[in-house]
Structures are given as structure tokens and as C-alpha cells.
Design a protein around this motif. Structure first.
Motif, PDB file in Angstrom:
ATOM      1  N   SER A  93       0.787  -1.292  -0.045  1.00 24.93           N
ATOM      2  CA  SER A  93      -0.155   0.088  -0.133  1.00 24.93           C
ATOM      3  C   SER A  93       1.007   1.384   0.011  1.00 24.93           C
ATOM      4  CB  SER A  93      -0.872  -0.023   1.227  1.00 24.93           C
ATOM      5  OG  SER A  93      -0.197  -0.267   2.500  1.00 24.93           O
ATOM      6  N   SER A  94       1.909   1.162   0.619  1.00 18.47           N
ATOM      7  CA  SER A  94       2.824   2.593   0.688  1.00 18.47           C
ATOM      8  C   SER A  94       3.172   2.864  -0.829  1.00 18.47           C
ATOM      9  CB  SER A  94       4.029   2.157   1.679  1.00 18.47           C
ATOM     10  OG  SER A  94       4.944   1.029   1.190  1.00 18.47           O
ATOM     11  N   SER A  95       3.573   1.844  -1.597  1.00 21.36           N
ATOM     12  CA  SER A  95       3.991   2.249  -3.077  1.00 21.36           C
ATOM     13  C   SER A  95       2.721   2.699  -3.870  1.00 21.36           C
ATOM     14  CB  SER A  95       4.719   1.102  -3.374  1.00 21.36           C
ATOM     15  OG  SER A  95       5.676   1.120  -3.180  1.00 21.36           O
ATOM     16  N   GLN A  96       1.633   1.961  -3.800  1.00 25.01           N
ATOM     17  CA  GLN A  96       0.769   1.945  -4.651  1.00 25.01           C
ATOM     18  C   GLN A  96      -0.262   3.131  -4.306  1.00 25.01           C
ATOM     19  OE1 GLN A  96       1.225   0.226  -7.294  1.00 25.01           O
ATOM     20  NE2 GLN A  96      -0.719  -0.178  -8.249  1.00 25.01           N
ATOM     21  N   ALA A  97      -0.671   3.398  -2.718  1.00 22.33           N
ATOM     22  CA  ALA A  97      -1.408   4.428  -2.322  1.00 22.33           C
ATOM     23  C   ALA A  97      -1.031   5.720  -1.754  1.00 22.33           C
ATOM     24  CB  ALA A  97      -2.610   3.610  -1.342  1.00 22.33           C
ATOM     25  N   ILE A  98       0.151   5.617  -1.635  1.00 23.07           N
ATOM     26  CA  ILE A  98       0.880   6.777  -0.763  1.00 23.07           C
ATOM     27  C   ILE A  98       1.655   7.302  -1.950  1.00 23.07           C
ATOM     28  CG2 ILE A  98       2.582   7.671   0.771  1.00 23.07           C
ATOM     29  CD1 ILE A  98       1.742   5.357   2.731  1.00 23.07           C
ATOM     30  N   ASN A  99       2.649   6.786  -2.703  1.00 19.95           N
ATOM     31  CA  ASN A  99       3.470   7.540  -3.653  1.00 19.95           C
ATOM     32  C   ASN A  99       2.876   8.531  -4.471  1.00 19.95           C
ATOM     33  OD1 ASN A  99       5.635   5.937  -2.315  1.00 19.95           O
ATOM     34  ND2 ASN A  99       6.054   5.107  -4.369  1.00 19.95           N
ATOM     35  N   PRO A 100       1.539   8.157  -5.028  1.00 17.48           N
ATOM     36  CA  PRO A 100       0.977   9.045  -5.910  1.00 17.48           C
ATOM     37  C   PRO A 100       0.821  10.444  -5.240  1.00 17.48           C
ATOM     38  CG  PRO A 100      -0.129   7.227  -6.200  1.00 17.48           C
ATOM     39  CD  PRO A 100       0.939   7.040  -4.980  1.00 17.48           C
ATOM     40  N   PHE A 298     -11.007  -5.020  -3.164  1.00 16.43           N
ATOM     41  CA  PHE A 298      -9.735  -4.459  -3.283  1.00 16.43           C
ATOM     42  C   PHE A 298      -9.732  -3.250  -3.997  1.00 16.43           C
ATOM     43  CE2 PHE A 298      -4.969  -5.892  -4.693  1.00 16.43           C
ATOM     44  CZ  PHE A 298      -4.571  -4.932  -3.820  1.00 16.43           C
ATOM     45  N   ALA A 299      -9.963  -3.250  -5.268  1.00 18.03           N
ATOM     46  CA  ALA A 299     -10.084  -1.814  -5.886  1.00 18.03           C
ATOM     47  C   ALA A 299     -10.902  -0.657  -5.193  1.00 18.03           C
ATOM     48  CB  ALA A 299     -10.775  -1.673  -6.990  1.00 18.03           C
ATOM     49  N   THR A 300     -11.820  -0.947  -4.465  1.00 23.56           N
ATOM     50  CA  THR A 300     -12.300  -0.040  -3.383  1.00 23.56           C
ATOM     51  C   THR A 300     -11.460   0.388  -2.262  1.00 23.56           C
ATOM     52  OG1 THR A 300     -14.675  -0.775  -3.906  1.00 23.56           O
ATOM     53  CG2 THR A 300     -14.203   0.607  -1.810  1.00 23.56           C
ATOM     54  N   LEU A 301     -10.554  -0.663  -1.797  1.00 19.11           N
ATOM     55  CA  LEU A 301      -9.928  -0.126  -0.755  1.00 19.11           C
ATOM     56  C   LEU A 301      -8.632   0.574  -1.094  1.00 19.11           C
ATOM     57  CD1 LEU A 301      -8.537  -0.722   2.122  1.00 19.11           C
ATOM     58  CD2 LEU A 301      -7.392  -2.844   1.215  1.00 19.11           C
ATOM     59  N   LEU A 302      -8.126   0.602  -2.598  1.00 19.15           N
ATOM     60  CA  LEU A 302      -7.290   1.011  -3.106  1.00 19.15           C
ATOM     61  C   LEU A 302      -7.453   2.712  -3.323  1.00 19.15           C
ATOM     62  CD1 LEU A 302      -4.329   1.509  -4.442  1.00 19.15           C
ATOM     63  CD2 LEU A 302      -5.477   0.679  -6.489  1.00 19.15           C
ATOM     64  N   ASP A 303      -8.578   2.866  -3.782  1.00 18.73           N
ATOM     65  CA  ASP A 303      -9.224   4.081  -3.999  1.00 18.73           C
ATOM     66  C   ASP A 303      -9.523   4.791  -2.453  1.00 18.73           C
ATOM     67  OD1 ASP A 303      -9.664   3.653  -6.559  1.00 18.73           O
ATOM     68  OD2 ASP A 303     -11.785   3.261  -6.372  1.00 18.73           O
ATOM     69  N   GLU A 304      -9.858   4.095  -1.369  1.00 18.09           N
ATOM     70  CA  GLU A 304     -10.073   4.725  -0.129  1.00 18.09           C
ATOM     71  C   GLU A 304      -8.781   5.068   0.447  1.00 18.09           C
ATOM     72  OE1 GLU A 304     -14.228   2.648   1.250  1.00 18.09           O
ATOM     73  OE2 GLU A 304     -12.131   1.769   1.983  1.00 18.09           O
ATOM     74  N   ASP A 305      -7.683   4.251   0.291  1.00 19.30           N
ATOM     75  CA  ASP A 305      -6.356   4.438   0.722  1.00 19.30           C
ATOM     76  C   ASP A 305      -5.629   5.542   0.135  1.00 19.30           C
ATOM     77  OD1 ASP A 305      -6.583   2.886   2.701  1.00 19.30           O
ATOM     78  OD2 ASP A 305      -4.913   1.476   2.059  1.00 19.30           O
ATOM     79  N   ILE A 306      -5.789   5.581  -1.133  1.00 23.39           N
ATOM     80  CA  ILE A 306      -5.123   6.896  -1.948  1.00 23.39           C
ATOM     81  C   ILE A 306      -5.680   8.206  -1.251  1.00 23.39           C
ATOM     82  CG2 ILE A 306      -5.365   7.978  -4.230  1.00 23.39           C
ATOM     83  CD1 ILE A 306      -5.236   5.363  -5.498  1.00 23.39           C
ATOM     84  N   ALA A 307      -7.127   8.082  -0.972  1.00 27.08           N
ATOM     85  CA  ALA A 307      -7.532   9.465  -0.684  1.00 27.08           C
ATOM     86  C   ALA A 307      -7.152   9.663   1.021  1.00 27.08           C
ATOM     87  CB  ALA A 307      -9.097   9.445  -0.798  1.00 27.08           C
ATOM     88  N   ARG A 308      -7.074   8.797   1.758  1.00 26.08           N
ATOM     89  CA  ARG A 308      -6.791   8.763   3.005  1.00 26.08           C
ATOM     90  C   ARG A 308      -5.217   9.041   3.232  1.00 26.08           C
ATOM     91  NH1 ARG A 308      -5.317   5.384   7.719  1.00 26.08           N
ATOM     92  NH2 ARG A 308      -4.786   3.530   6.147  1.00 26.08           N
ATOM     93  N   ALA A 310      -3.364  10.700   1.059  1.00 25.25           N
ATOM     94  CA  ALA A 310      -2.922  11.978   0.634  1.00 25.25           C
ATOM     95  C   ALA A 310      -3.296  13.101   1.643  1.00 25.25           C
ATOM     96  CB  ALA A 310      -4.005  12.391  -0.757  1.00 25.25           C
ATOM     97  N   LYS A 311      -4.174  12.927   2.563  1.00 24.25           N
ATOM     98  CA  LYS A 311      -4.575  13.783   3.674  1.00 24.25           C
ATOM     99  C   LYS A 311      -3.142  13.570   4.503  1.00 24.25           C
ATOM    100  CE  LYS A 311      -9.609  13.513   3.350  1.00 24.25           C
ATOM    101  NZ  LYS A 311     -10.604  13.387   3.833  1.00 24.25           N
ATOM    102  N   ILE A 312      -2.948  12.396   4.869  1.00 22.23           N
ATOM    103  CA  ILE A 312      -1.821  12.265   5.993  1.00 22.23           C
ATOM    104  C   ILE A 312      -0.674  12.755   5.440  1.00 22.23           C
ATOM    105  CG2 ILE A 312      -0.309  10.452   7.107  1.00 22.23           C
ATOM    106  CD1 ILE A 312      -2.988   8.888   7.002  1.00 22.23           C
ATOM    107  N   VAL A 313      -0.222  12.643   3.880  1.00 24.17           N
ATOM    108  CA  VAL A 313       1.164  13.031   3.425  1.00 24.17           C
ATOM    109  C   VAL A 313       1.073  14.661   3.429  1.00 24.17           C
ATOM    110  CG1 VAL A 313       2.207  13.411   1.139  1.00 24.17           C
ATOM    111  CG2 VAL A 313       1.595  11.255   2.024  1.00 24.17           C
ATOM    112  N   GLN A 314      -0.063  15.250   3.222  1.00 25.03           N
ATOM    113  CA  GLN A 314      -0.031  16.578   3.264  1.00 25.03           C
ATOM    114  C   GLN A 314       0.184  17.231   4.553  1.00 25.03           C
ATOM    115  OE1 GLN A 314      -3.864  18.346   1.839  1.00 25.03           O
ATOM    116  NE2 GLN A 314      -3.162  20.320   1.541  1.00 25.03           N
TER     117      GLN A 314
END
Length: 321
Positions: A93-100, A298-308, A310-314
């Protein structure tokens, strides 16, 4: 201009060829690209899954660690590979959901470029310390670090990695000031924590399990909302810091555009892999909490994690150019 009959014959040949391709798949080795270093959670899980998937497919799977840029190098390679099902991506998840959110130009789109094949499971990160660290339990750790701001550093696998952000989250949620020391991968980070050069780290459970068993590291807390079955005596950090949570998931992706029949075959065979008792035991022994999710979930989880994330990175102000 071809006649209607000619076009129908041509279409039939294409469809027939696709069906034959799926029936013969795999007729040569499949490559699992693992975009993290050998010895990390993704590598450990990927090799267990590859061995069983090769058996169920009746083929050969080669695991290739293609590292760099926090996982972006290997992920880009998978995204740009030939769309035939012979190059797959085993990632976290760190590569696929956080890196973007972390990188200005990661070089891939986690949704547009990939098909989720199977969510293997989740892995808690563990707050570990060197045995010489003066705090030996979570409550004492939080009290000590809070009383001595800026003194106690923590190591991570690199800027913007999950274990970096977990430390940043703990700083924010518990009112701590732990300076961050980034490394180029989890292995060199753990070498320095075991050696006492940096006393604290967050690391995925599989990557530190052997050091915990040998006493070279001490586990103070896990990042999952509840305790891990693999470490039942280690509290969840959320027991002391309400709302704290961050787990790593591991999953298999295929480049978007592979033949539909091959996609179906991969998904069906991954169901068999994750139902296999020996494979489940091997993964659970590594601290993996196996998922029970469809590719759509799994696809839904990915979408949710990308959004979540993004807020933490910011909020953490973490950026890598």
C-alpha cells in the motif's frame, strides 16, 4: 475494403487466438516484479505466493526485486510492460496508495495503469526499539519521548514510506518530537537499529520477526487497530493513543490491458492460492492477516487508501521530487 464476411472471420480468429492464449497460459515464465528490497514484507509474501501460484497455474514464476524511488521504479516497469500477463506486480500500500501523493511525478497511475488481481492480506507495523533503550513498554516509551523532545530519533525505510509516516502520525497524535532518520530500504534501517545507532523504528512485522524472536529488538506496540495474533502480548498503539492506526496491505496487480481470459485465470488461481492451508500457514507465520476480499473490494480499498494517505502526506508535509 474488406467484406463483412472477411471482417467476421478476422474477428473470429482474434477471439479464437485470445481463448487459445488463455488456455496455454502460462507457456513461459511469469515475472513477479517486487518494487522493494529483498527481505522486506512484500518480498517475503511475494515469494510465498509466487511459489504456490506457479504450482496452481502449472508454470514458473520468477521474483524480481526492482527497487528505487520508493517503489516507483519497479511499479513503472510493470505499468509499461507488455500487456500479456507475463509481468505482474506484487506490491504494498505504501507504494501504490501513498506514492501518488508523495511524488510530484511517480510515473504511473495506480488505478488507470493496473488491475487489482488479489488482496493477499494486511501486515501491522511494529514500533521497535533497541534492547538498550531505557523504556521497555509502550506507556513508558511515550512518557520518556514526550519528556525529552528532539532527543530520540527513529529510523525508516525512506522519506514518505509508511514507516516514516507512522512515526509522523505518532508525533502528531501523541504530542511527541521524534526526529526522523530516513534510510534506503528497511534492511539498512534495521541494521542500525539493531546496532543501536538509531534506537527506534517502525517496521513491518515480517521484516523484524526474526530479530524480535532473537531478542535483538523489542516490540513496544503495533500500528493495527487491534493486537496482532502473531504478537498477542504486544499492545496496539491505539490502546494508549486513541485513533492511531496504520496497516500495510500486500496485493497482486496486473497491468491494465491484459487479455480478459488471462485476467480471469489469474484471479481464479489466486483464490486457490489463498485457500491453500499450507500457504495460509506460511503467511500467518510471517504475521500476515489474510484478507477475504474480492478484486472489486480490493479496488475500493485502493481508492479509499489513496484519498486517506493523501491527507496524511499533506499534514506531514512529506514530499519527494
Amino acid at each position: 475494403m474488406p467484406s463483412i464476411a472477411t471482417r467476421i472471420v478476422a474477428a473470429s480468429l482474434v477471439l479464437g487466438g485470445a481463448a487459445a492464449q488463455a488456455a496455454d497460459y502460462p507457456d513461459r515464465p511469469i515475472t513477479f516484479i517486487v518494487p522493494q528490497n529483498a527481505g522486506g514484507s512484500n518480498d517475503i509474501v511475494g515469494r510465498i505466493v509466487a511459489q504456490k501460484l506457479a504450482e496452481t497455474l502449472g508454470g514458473t514464476i520468477v521474483v524480481e526485486n526492482r527497487t528505487g524511488a520508493g517503489g516507483n521504479i519497479g511499479t513503472q516497469a510493470a505499468a509499461k510492460s507488455t500487456k500479456d500477463g507475463y509481468t505482474l506486480l506484487m506490491t504494498i500500500s505504501s507504494s501504490q496508495a501513498i506514492n501518488p501523493a508523495l511524488y510530484r511525478a511517480p510515473g504511473f497511475d495506480p488505478v488507470k495503469d493496473f488491475i487489482p488481481v488479489a488482496l493477499v492480506g494486511t501486515v501491522p507495523n511494529v514500533l521497535v526499539v533497541n534492547p538498550d533503550f531505557p523504556a521497555r513498554n509502550l506507556a513508558d516509551f511515550l512518557k520518556l519521548v514526550k519528556a525529552e523532545p528532539g532527543k530520540h530519533h527513529y529510523a525508516s525505510a525512506g522519506n514518505g514510506t509508511l514507516n516514516h509516516l507512522l512515526g509522523a502520525m505518532l508525533n502528531t497524535t501523541a504530542g511527541l518530537d521524534m526526529p526522523h532518520v530516513p534510510y534506503k530500504g528497511v534492511a539498512p534501517a534495521m541494521i542500525d537499529v539493531v546496532g543501536g545507532r538509531v534506537p527506534i523504528a517502525f517496521a513491518s512485522l515480517p521484516s523484524v520477526l526474526s530479530n524480535l524472536k532473537s531478542g535483538k529488538l523489542i516490540a513496544l506496540g503495533v500500528s493495527s487497530p487491534q493486537r496482532s495474533p502473531a504478537l498477542p502480548d504486544v499492545p496496539a498503539i491505539a490502546e494508549q493513543v486513541p485513533g492511531y492506526s496504520g496497516t500495510l496491505w500486500v496485493g497482486l496487480f496486473a497491468p491494465r490491458g491484459i487479455p480478459a481470459e488471462v485476467e480471469t485465470k489469474l484471479k481464479q488461481n489466486m483464490v486457490k492460492v489463498l485457500a491453500d492451508a499450507a500457504t495460509r500457514k506460511a503467511l500467518e507465520t510471517q504475521g500476515v492477516e489474510l484478507a477475504n476480499a474480492t478484486p472489486e473490494q480490493f479496488a475500493t480499498l485502493l481508492d479509499e487508501d489513496i484519498a486517506r494517505w493523501a491527507k496524511i502526506v499533506q499534514a506531514a508535509g512529506a514530499k519527494v521530487d
